[in-house]
Design an enzyme around this catalytic site. Structure first.
Site, short mmCIF file in Angstrom:
data_model
loop_
_atom_site.label_atom_id
_atom_site.label_comp_id
_atom_site.label_asym_id
_atom_site.label_seq_id
_atom_site.Cartn_x
_atom_site.Cartn_y
_atom_site.Cartn_z
N HIS A 34 0.84 -1.20 0.00
CA HIS A 34 0.00 0.00 0.00
C HIS A 34 0.88 1.25 0.00
O HIS A 34 0.58 2.24 -0.67
CB HIS A 34 -0.90 0.03 1.24
CG HIS A 34 -1.71 -1.22 1.45
ND1 HIS A 34 -1.60 -1.98 2.59
CD2 HIS A 34 -2.62 -1.84 0.67
CE1 HIS A 34 -2.41 -3.02 2.50
NE2 HIS A 34 -3.05 -2.96 1.34
N LYS A 94 5.41 -14.46 -1.85
CA LYS A 94 4.23 -13.62 -1.79
C LYS A 94 4.06 -13.10 -0.36
O LYS A 94 4.24 -13.84 0.60
CB LYS A 94 3.00 -14.45 -2.21
CG LYS A 94 1.82 -13.57 -2.52
CD LYS A 94 0.62 -14.37 -2.97
CE LYS A 94 -0.58 -13.44 -2.77
NZ LYS A 94 -1.80 -13.89 -3.31
N CYS A 147 -16.12 -13.97 -3.72
CA CYS A 147 -14.93 -14.02 -2.87
C CYS A 147 -14.90 -12.75 -2.03
O CYS A 147 -14.81 -11.65 -2.56
CB CYS A 147 -13.66 -14.12 -3.70
SG CYS A 147 -12.17 -13.90 -2.68
N LYS A 154 0.15 -12.82 5.64
CA LYS A 154 0.15 -12.92 7.10
C LYS A 154 0.57 -14.32 7.53
O LYS A 154 1.29 -14.48 8.51
CB LYS A 154 -1.26 -12.66 7.62
CG LYS A 154 -1.50 -11.20 7.91
CD LYS A 154 -2.76 -11.09 8.76
CE LYS A 154 -3.12 -9.65 8.96
NZ LYS A 154 -4.44 -9.50 9.54
N CYS A 194 -11.70 -10.59 -2.45
CA CYS A 194 -11.68 -9.76 -3.68
C CYS A 194 -12.80 -8.73 -3.64
O CYS A 194 -12.75 -7.76 -4.37
CB CYS A 194 -11.95 -10.57 -4.94
SG CYS A 194 -10.80 -11.86 -5.37
N HIS A 249 -6.68 -15.45 -3.49
CA HIS A 249 -6.69 -15.38 -2.03
C HIS A 249 -6.70 -16.74 -1.34
O HIS A 249 -6.67 -16.80 -0.11
CB HIS A 249 -7.90 -14.54 -1.56
CG HIS A 249 -7.81 -13.12 -2.00
ND1 HIS A 249 -8.45 -12.65 -3.11
CD2 HIS A 249 -7.11 -12.09 -1.49
CE1 HIS A 249 -8.17 -11.37 -3.28
NE2 HIS A 249 -7.35 -11.00 -2.32
N CYS A 269 -10.59 -19.34 -4.43
CA CYS A 269 -10.18 -18.18 -5.23
C CYS A 269 -8.67 -18.27 -5.46
O CYS A 269 -7.91 -18.42 -4.52
CB CYS A 269 -10.52 -16.89 -4.47
SG CYS A 269 -9.58 -15.47 -5.03
#
Ligand code: MSP
Length: 483
Positions: free
Chosen positions: A21, A301, A133, A304, A136, A153, A150
C-alpha cells in the site's frame, strides 16, 4: 494555472498499511510533488474504503463478538482510518485530502450518482446465483476457481443466491472499446491494454450492484432493503472528494482526473466498470489509469500466514523516509513486478545513497568550507540534455529511469573530482579550484532539484547547505548503517 489531479486506490482498513500500500501512495506522492514543482495546482487524493464486509469481519475479530452495533463498527473504522492517515504523515506524504467512504460527503455523492444511473434506466432487478470471494469483494466464476478456492486469495468463496439489482455494464461494451482505442494513453503501461480489452470483449457481463441483508453499506432510496455493492460505492470516492455534490466550481476544475494510480489487481474495476459508470452518468472519463506491478518479499508472496508482511513505518524509521522512497522507486521498474528485500535496500543505501550522493555532497562542501570563506560562485553548465531525458522519463512514468539518469549525473561529478583532484589544486591553483568547485556546486544543485520530488528530505538538507544552513560534517546525509 494548470491542474493535476492524482489518486491512489482507497484502501481497505481491515489491517494496518503494509509496504505494498505504501508503494502506491509513495509513487503518487512523488508525482504530486513533481507536478507541484512544475507549478501545477495539484490535488493528491488518498483515503479508505470502509463499506467492505471484510472491514466488518475485522472489527468483529477485534472486539471478539459478532453482530456489532453500528457505533462499535464506526469506532473501529475511525480508529483504523486514523492509523492509515497517520502512516502517510509519518512517511512524509503530502496528500491534499483523505477521503473516507463513511463520510457524509461521500454518501451524498453516491446517492447523487446512483440517481443519474437509475434515471438512465441502467439498473434493473434480476437474480444472481454464484460464487463471491469476500477477499476480492467480487464475484468469481466457477471455472476460475482452483480446488474450489479463489486463485488470488486461496480462500473458499461464498455461494450466493439472491435477488439483486444489476448495472447494465454490457451496454457500454462498444463505447468502452472505442474510448480505449481513441485514447492510447488511457491504460498504462501499454502492456496491460490487451488484458483489459479482452476482458471487455469476451467476459464482461452486467454486474450485480446491491447485496441483500448487508448490515453495513450505503443505501439509496431507489433500492429499498439492499445495500450497495462496495466497489460501486468505492469508485465514486474520486468524485466525492472534489465537490461532486456541493462544489461545482471545484468539481469542474479537477474532473476529469489526470491519473488514477492502481495496482494491477484492480485494473478491470478502473478501466471497465468505472468508465462505464461514468458513461452512464454522462461524466467525462479519466485521462489515465496506470497499473503498477506487485512485489514479493524476498521472493515470496507477502502474506500474514508466511509472517513476512513488511511494515513501511518500521523500515522508514530505521533507514529514513527518503531511503525507502529511493529504494522502491529505483529498484522496481515502474509498472513491472518486483521484489522487496532489506538486503537489497541496504546495498542501495550504501552504494547509491551513502557512497554516491552523500559522499559527493560531503566531499564538495567540505572542500569549499575548508578553502573558501564563502561558497564559490556557481559555474553554469549546460545540462539541457539531462533535463530533456529526465522530463521524458517522468512523462512516461518511467520513474526508475528518471532516477537512473540522476545517478549518471552524480557519476559525472565523481569523474570530475577524480580527474581534477581538487585537494591537490588547493595547494597549486586556487583559482582553478574555485572554478571546479563552482562547477560541481552547480551540478549538485541541479541534481538536487531533480531529486526534490523523490527525496524531499534529503533535497531540503542539501539546498540548506547552499544557504549556509547546517554543516555536512556534523550531519551527514546518509550515515553509515549500524551493523
Ligand atoms: N479497496 C480497494 C480499492 C478501491 S479503489 C476505488 C482495494 N483495496 S486494497 O486495500 O486491497 O489495496 C489494493 C492496492 O494496494 C493495490 O491496488 C495496490 O495498489 C496495493 N498493493 C497491495 N499489495 C501490493 C503488493 N504486494 N505490491 C504492490 N502493491 C500492492 O483493492
Amino acid at each position: 494555472m494548470e491542474k493535476y489531479y492524482i489518486t491512489t486506490p482507497i484502501y481497505y482498513i481491515n489491517d494496518k498499511p503494509h509496504i505494498g500500500h505504501a508503494y502506491t501512495t509513495i509513487v503518487a506522492d512523488a508525482l504530486a510533488r513533481y507536478n507541484r514543482q512544475k507549478g501545477r495546482d495539484v490535488l493528491f487524493l488518498t483515503g479508505t474504503d470502509e463499506n467492505s464486509q471484510k472491514n466488518i469481519s475485522a472489527a468483529e475479530k477485534h472486539y471478539g463478538k459478532e453482530n456489532l452495533s453500528k457505533e462499535d463498527v464506526q469506532k473501529y473504522l475511525n480508529d483504523m482510518a486514523g492509523v492509515w492517515r497517520e502512516t502517510w504523515k509519518k512517511l512524509n506524504l503530502t496528500n491534499d485530502d483523505f477521503i473516507r467512504t463513511t463520510e457524509e460527503r461521500h454518501v451524498k455523492a453516491v446517492k447523487k450518482f446512483l440517481k443519474l444511473v437509475w434515471d438512465k434506466d441502467d439498473i434493473y432487478k434480476g437474480s444472481y446465483e454464484g460464487y463471491y470471494c469476500e477477499a476480492c469483494e467480487a464475484f468469481i466464476k466457477e471455472s476460475d476457481l482452483e480446488d474450489g478456492k479463489c486463485p488470488d486469495h486461496k480462500q473458499e468463496p461464498k455461494k450466493i443466491k439472491e435477488e439483486n439489482y444489476f448495472f447494465r455494464l454490457s451496454k457500454y461494451r462498444e463505447k468502452l472499446l472505442d474510448y480505449i482505442e481513441k485514447n492510447p494513453d488511457f491504460i498504462m503501461p501499454k502492456s496491460r491494454k490487451n488484458e483489459v480489452v479482452s476482458y471487455i470483449k469476451d467476459f464482461m457481463e452486467d454486474v450485480s450492484i446491491t447485496r441483500e441483508g448487508l448490515k453495513w453499506g450505503i443505501t439509496v432510496p431507489e433500492i429499498p432493503g439492499q445495500a450497495l455493492y462496495v466497489w460501486f460505492d468505492a469508485l465514486i470516492n474520486y468524485l466525492s472528494a472534489i465537490g461532486f455534490v456541493d462544489n461545482e466550481k471545484k468539481f469542474a476544475k479537477y474532473w476529469p482526473v489526470d491519473l488514477h494510480l492502481v495496482g494491477k489487481d484492480i485494473i478491470k474495476f478502473h478501466c471497465a466498470l468505472w468508465p462505464a459508470m461514468l458513461l452512464s452518468a454522462e461524466l467525462p472519463l479519466p485521462r489515465q489509469v496506470f497499473a503498477h506491478g506487485f512485489f514479493t518479499i524476498d521472493g515470496a508472496k507477502m502474506s500474514k500466514t508466511l509472517g513476512n508482511v513488511v511494515n513501511p513505518v518500521e523500515v522508514a524509521k530505521k533507514y529514513g523516509n527518503d531511503t525507502l522512497r529511493y529504494y522502491l522507486l529505483r529498484e522496481i521498474p515502474f509498472g513491472e513486478d518486483g521484489d522487496f528485500s532489506i538486503a537489497r535496500l541496504e546495498e542501495r543505501y550504501n552504494s547509491d545513497l551513502a557512497n554516491g550522493l552523500g559522499n559527493l555532497v560531503s566531499r564538495t562542501f567540505a572542500l569549499a568550507e575548508k578553502h573558501f570563506d564563502t561558497l564559490p560562485e556557481l559555474q553554469e553548465v549546460d545540462l539541457s540534455g539531462f533535463w530533456k531525458k529526465y522530463e521524458e522519463s517522468i512523462g512516461e512514468l518511467k520513474l526508475h529511469n528518471a532516477l537512473a539518469l540522476v545517478w549518471e549525473e552524480i557519476s559525472k561529478c565523481d569523474i570530475i573530482i577524480d580527474k581534477e583532484k581538487p585537494w591537490e589544486l588547493a595547494k597549486t591553483d586556487k583559482d582553478k579550484l574555485e572554478k571546479i568547485l563552482g562547477d560541481l556546486l552547480f551540478r549538485i544543485k541541479e541534481i538536487t532539484r531533480a531529486l526534490e520530488a523523490f527525496l524531499p528530505e534529503t533535497s531540503e538538507k542539501i539546498l540548506g547547505l547552499y544557504e549556509g544552513k547546517g554543516s555536512i560534517k556534523e550531519n551527514p546525509l546518509f550515515p553509515r548503517l549500524d551493523k
